[in-house]
Motif scaffolding. Structure first.
Motif, PDB file in Angstrom:
ATOM      1  N   LEU A 117      30.212 -65.431 -23.365  1.00  0.00           N
ATOM      2  CA  LEU A 117      29.480 -64.312 -23.941  1.00  0.00           C
ATOM      3  C   LEU A 117      28.148 -64.213 -23.213  1.00  0.00           C
ATOM      4  O   LEU A 117      27.357 -65.163 -23.219  1.00  0.00           O
ATOM      5  N   SER A 118      27.912 -63.075 -22.583  1.00  0.00           N
ATOM      6  CA  SER A 118      26.637 -62.801 -21.922  1.00  0.00           C
ATOM      7  C   SER A 118      26.076 -61.541 -22.574  1.00  0.00           C
ATOM      8  O   SER A 118      26.359 -60.425 -22.144  1.00  0.00           O
ATOM      9  N   TRP A 119      25.295 -61.741 -23.633  1.00  0.00           N
ATOM     10  CA  TRP A 119      24.876 -60.643 -24.517  1.00  0.00           C
ATOM     11  C   TRP A 119      23.465 -60.195 -24.128  1.00  0.00           C
ATOM     12  O   TRP A 119      22.490 -60.792 -24.511  1.00  0.00           O
ATOM     13  N   PHE A 120      23.398 -59.127 -23.319  1.00  0.00           N
ATOM     14  CA  PHE A 120      22.119 -58.595 -22.855  1.00  0.00           C
ATOM     15  C   PHE A 120      21.297 -59.686 -22.164  1.00  0.00           C
ATOM     16  O   PHE A 120      20.070 -59.730 -22.300  1.00  0.00           O
ATOM     17  N   SER A 121      21.981 -60.537 -21.399  1.00  0.00           N
ATOM     18  CA  SER A 121      21.301 -61.645 -20.732  1.00  0.00           C
ATOM     19  C   SER A 121      21.303 -61.523 -19.215  1.00  0.00           C
ATOM     20  O   SER A 121      20.575 -62.277 -18.549  1.00  0.00           O
ATOM     21  N   VAL A 122      22.075 -60.600 -18.626  1.00  0.00           N
ATOM     22  CA  VAL A 122      21.970 -60.370 -17.187  1.00  0.00           C
ATOM     23  C   VAL A 122      21.061 -59.182 -16.896  1.00  0.00           C
ATOM     24  O   VAL A 122      20.892 -58.806 -15.741  1.00  0.00           O
ATOM     25  N   ILE A 123      20.463 -58.613 -17.933  1.00  0.00           N
ATOM     26  CA  ILE A 123      19.689 -57.377 -17.746  1.00  0.00           C
ATOM     27  C   ILE A 123      18.439 -57.592 -16.903  1.00  0.00           C
ATOM     28  O   ILE A 123      17.919 -56.628 -16.326  1.00  0.00           O
ATOM     29  N   HIS A 124      17.949 -58.821 -16.819  1.00  0.00           N
ATOM     30  CA  HIS A 124      16.734 -59.077 -16.049  1.00  0.00           C
ATOM     31  C   HIS A 124      17.018 -59.429 -14.588  1.00  0.00           C
ATOM     32  O   HIS A 124      16.075 -59.570 -13.805  1.00  0.00           O
ATOM     33  N   ALA A 125      18.269 -59.590 -14.233  1.00  0.00           N
ATOM     34  CA  ALA A 125      18.620 -59.934 -12.850  1.00  0.00           C
ATOM     35  C   ALA A 125      18.471 -58.706 -11.956  1.00  0.00           C
ATOM     36  O   ALA A 125      18.991 -57.634 -12.281  1.00  0.00           O
TER      37      ALA A 125
END
Length: 213
Positions: A117-125
């Motif tokens: 689960l990647s919940w709004f966690s790659v948005i800063h990449a």
């Protein structure tokens, strides 16, 4: 693992500085969001039936979604870039495992996970880094394992940077993000877009549910 790049250091420091407030504000973040709960429940059901390994929440923050996945019957642990977030998660959920780590270089064996689960966690990449993340997700998932990705959608066909208040983040056209996942070897299972609630940022929320091919 390579030395962290500047955007990882910036992101970790930014979340360290707001971790306590963030944990207070988002502790009950699934309340009143039935569509979000539904897509997470669908992911959990698929993960339960897809293999024998654990599930990882990557970018777990203070751990409330990790605990939610545990309540849905999953063997789950959390990973986050922010040491302060991990301290808060361990304090709030002492029965669960939480580790400091980066999604672009996970301390997880090849094929060890049945789900991510990647919940709004790659948005800063930064956009050019996203293929690296998908490649790492592919590496640690077992064949047939599932990935659920949450993100902010861009409706004009462009990847757009915006002020996330914590640190710079990016909005993605859902088709573009799905295509990058496909190139990394994922098969799309389903997608969902929902409109923002009154007290949310006025952009649509995107969700991609994918399977390792």
């Amino acid at each position: 693992m390579a030395e962290p790049s500047s955007y990882l250091e910036t992101t970790a420091g930014a979340y360290d500085s707001v971790a306590v407030l963030y944990a207070e504000l988002f502790r009950d973040s699934l309340d009143g969001f039935p569509l979000d709960r539904a897509v997470i429940a669908a992911f959990a059901e698929l993960a339960r039936n897809s293999g024998a390994g654990p599930v990882a929440e990557l970018g777990c923050g203070p751990g409330f979604l990790t605990a939610h996945l545990r309540d849905l019957g999953l063997d789950v642990f959390g990973v986050d870039l922010s040491p302060v977030m991990i301290d808060l998660a361990r304090e709030a959920h002492p029965d669960l495992r939480f580790e400091v780590g980066s999604m672009d270089g996970l301390d997880i064996a090849d094929g060890a996970l049945r789900g991510i689960l990647s919940w709004f966690s790659v948005i800063h990449a930064p956009p050019q880094e996203i293929p690296t993340y998908f490649s790492e997700f592919q590496r640690v998932l077992e064949p047939g394992g599932h990935l659920l990705l949450g993100f902010f959608e861009s409706e004009d066909g462009l990847v757009e940077a915006f002020d996330h208040k914590v640190t710079t983040a990016y909005r993605w056209p859902i088709d573009d993000l799905a295509e990058l996942a496909r190139k990394a070897g994922f098969v799309e299972v389903g997608r969902m877009l929902r409109e923002p609630h009154e007290d949310e940022r006025p952009v649509r929320h995107g969700h991609l549910l994918m399977r390792k091919g």
